[in-house]
Design an enzyme around this catalytic site. Structure first.
Site, short mmCIF file in Angstrom:
data_model
loop_
_atom_site.label_atom_id
_atom_site.label_comp_id
_atom_site.label_asym_id
_atom_site.label_seq_id
_atom_site.Cartn_x
_atom_site.Cartn_y
_atom_site.Cartn_z
N ARG A 139 0.81 -1.29 0.01
CA ARG A 139 -0.12 -0.15 0.05
C ARG A 139 1.00 1.30 0.10
O ARG A 139 1.45 1.54 1.06
CB ARG A 139 -0.90 0.08 1.11
N HIS A 154 -3.64 3.95 4.91
CA HIS A 154 -4.76 2.82 4.97
C HIS A 154 -6.21 3.81 4.61
O HIS A 154 -6.90 3.46 3.78
CB HIS A 154 -4.88 2.37 6.46
N TYR A 170 4.69 5.08 11.16
CA TYR A 170 4.85 3.51 11.44
C TYR A 170 5.50 2.78 10.27
O TYR A 170 5.94 1.74 10.60
CB TYR A 170 3.56 2.87 11.78
#
Length: 386
Positions: free
Chosen positions: A281, A285, A294
């Site tokens: 990705r 998200h 992160y």
């Protein structure tokens, strides 16, 4: 099937779910024809693709990405409540969607924008749901593309049950049921849900014609895949007695060829199967997420180099596709994105009372009372203005 008669498992024995090592691949990261060593069962499907078909794949992948960018802008401008990017996963979605039969039924999660486009769904209908204009958007019966599922992995049980229903229709002598199978799209994060394991058990136990297509994009929001599973998802499938196939999900040719081959076997009575498309990705998200908090920057850069869109572009250019094609496509996609934007913004706002319309299938006294209260409340403002 392998030469020994056993189910072929792409990447069998490859325990690292974060790596593309051992995955079926036809195009390398530079877009050169470089099949991996285990492509024999899928080579015929791959070689059946001609340049014009691949140009069609590229058109949809590039359009999906352009609409993704435009939808992000709409959300930032307050026109969408939320946006869920598919940025970086275009090859996994477009390749698998075009490997299906028109009669196959698709159970998506919420990120399958490329699959929706392949099924001919108007992108305004996708955005209208995220804008709050409608609960549904498109006709799931006519398109055989079921509604988005926000509850993680719930669609896997829906798919397993639908596949069991196909078997019942076949047993009852319904000839058309033999032309249909099911594919369910699920993410790596959703594979950690109990529903996914239950669906795999039901599908295997009842030999339901279901293909589980796992888009392993490396993160369940902020949880890396290494924290979710000790082995690849293709290997995990074998624990349920289901053949697992591991592919380079950023290679649209591999995605198409493996999905076509496996789905034909599932549809013809071979039982359920699972494909793990190893991808990444590239975006957040959702529009509410900040992946820089992160994600490792070096890992992100490595995956950017594997971007599926320029990979296919390089292959097309090496096989006779010239600048004029890409420039015209860019103009077409700009026009398409503007058309989607204009038609979305022109949608009428639903009446507030519409929130009660689809809560229960039958009339419900609580809903009726709340609707009456809301209508009286709205009327009080009109009376005050008078």
């Amino acid at each position: 099937m392998g030469s020994d008669g056993k189910a072929f498992t792409a990447g069998g024995g490859v325990g690292n779910a974060t790596s593309v090592d051992g995955a079926v691949r036809f195009l390398d990261e530079q877009g050169r024809w470089a099949p991996s060593g285990d492509v024999a069962p899928f080579r015929a499907a791959a070689e059946a693709l001609n340049v014009e078909m691949l140009r069609g794949f590229y058109r949809e992948m590039a359009l999906t990405r352009r609409l993704d960018v435009g939808s992000t802008a709409l959300q930032r401008q307050g026109e969408l409540a939320l946006w869920i990017p598919s940025f970086g996963q275009e090859a996994a979605q477009t390749g698998s969607a075009h490997a299906l039969s028109p009669k196959d039924t698709i159970f998506p999660s919420y990120r399958e924008h490329g699959v929706a486009l392949a099924r001919g769904i108007d992108f305004v209908d996708v955005l209208a749901v995220l804008r709050g204009n409608t609960y549904r958007g498109w006709d799931p019966e006519a398109t055989r593309f079921r509604l988005h599922t926000i509850v993680l992995a719930a669609q896997t049980l829906h798919a397993a049950g639908y596949g069991m229903g196909i078997n019942l229709r076949r047993a009852a002598g319904n000839a058309e049921a033999h032309d249909e199978a099911v594919i369910v799209y699920v993410g790596d994060g959703a594979m950690s849900e109990g529903d996914a394991s239950e669906a795999l058990v039901f599908a295997r136990t009842y030999d339901a014609p279901v293909l589980f297509f796992v888009q392993n994009n490396q993160y369940a929001i902020s949880t890396p895949v290494a924290t979710q599973t000790a082995v690849s998802y293709a290997d995990r499938a074998r624990g349920f007695g289901i053949p697992g196939y591991r592919i380079d999900g950023n290679d649209v040719i591999a995605t198409y060829a493996v999905t076509k081959t496996v789905m034909d076997r599932v549809r013809s009575g071979g039982g359920p199967a699972l494909i793990e498309a190893v991808t990444y990705r590239l975006g957040p998200h959702t529009s509410s997420d900040d992946p820089t908090k992160y994600r490792d920057a070096n890992m992100h850069a490595e995956w950017e180099a594997r971007d599926p869109v320029p990979r296919l572009e390089a292959y097309l250019r090496a096989n006779g596709t010239h600048d004029a094609f890409f420039e015209q496509l860019r103009r077409d996609n700009e026009a398409a994105a503007m058309d989607v934007r204009e038609r979305l913004l022109a949608l009428p706002d639903p009446p507030p009372s519409a929130m009660f319309d689809h809560v229960y299938s039958d009339p419900h006294p609580v809903m009726a009372a709340e609707r009456e209260w809301l209508e009286a409340y709205d009327t009080s403002f009109v009376q005050a203005d008078d």
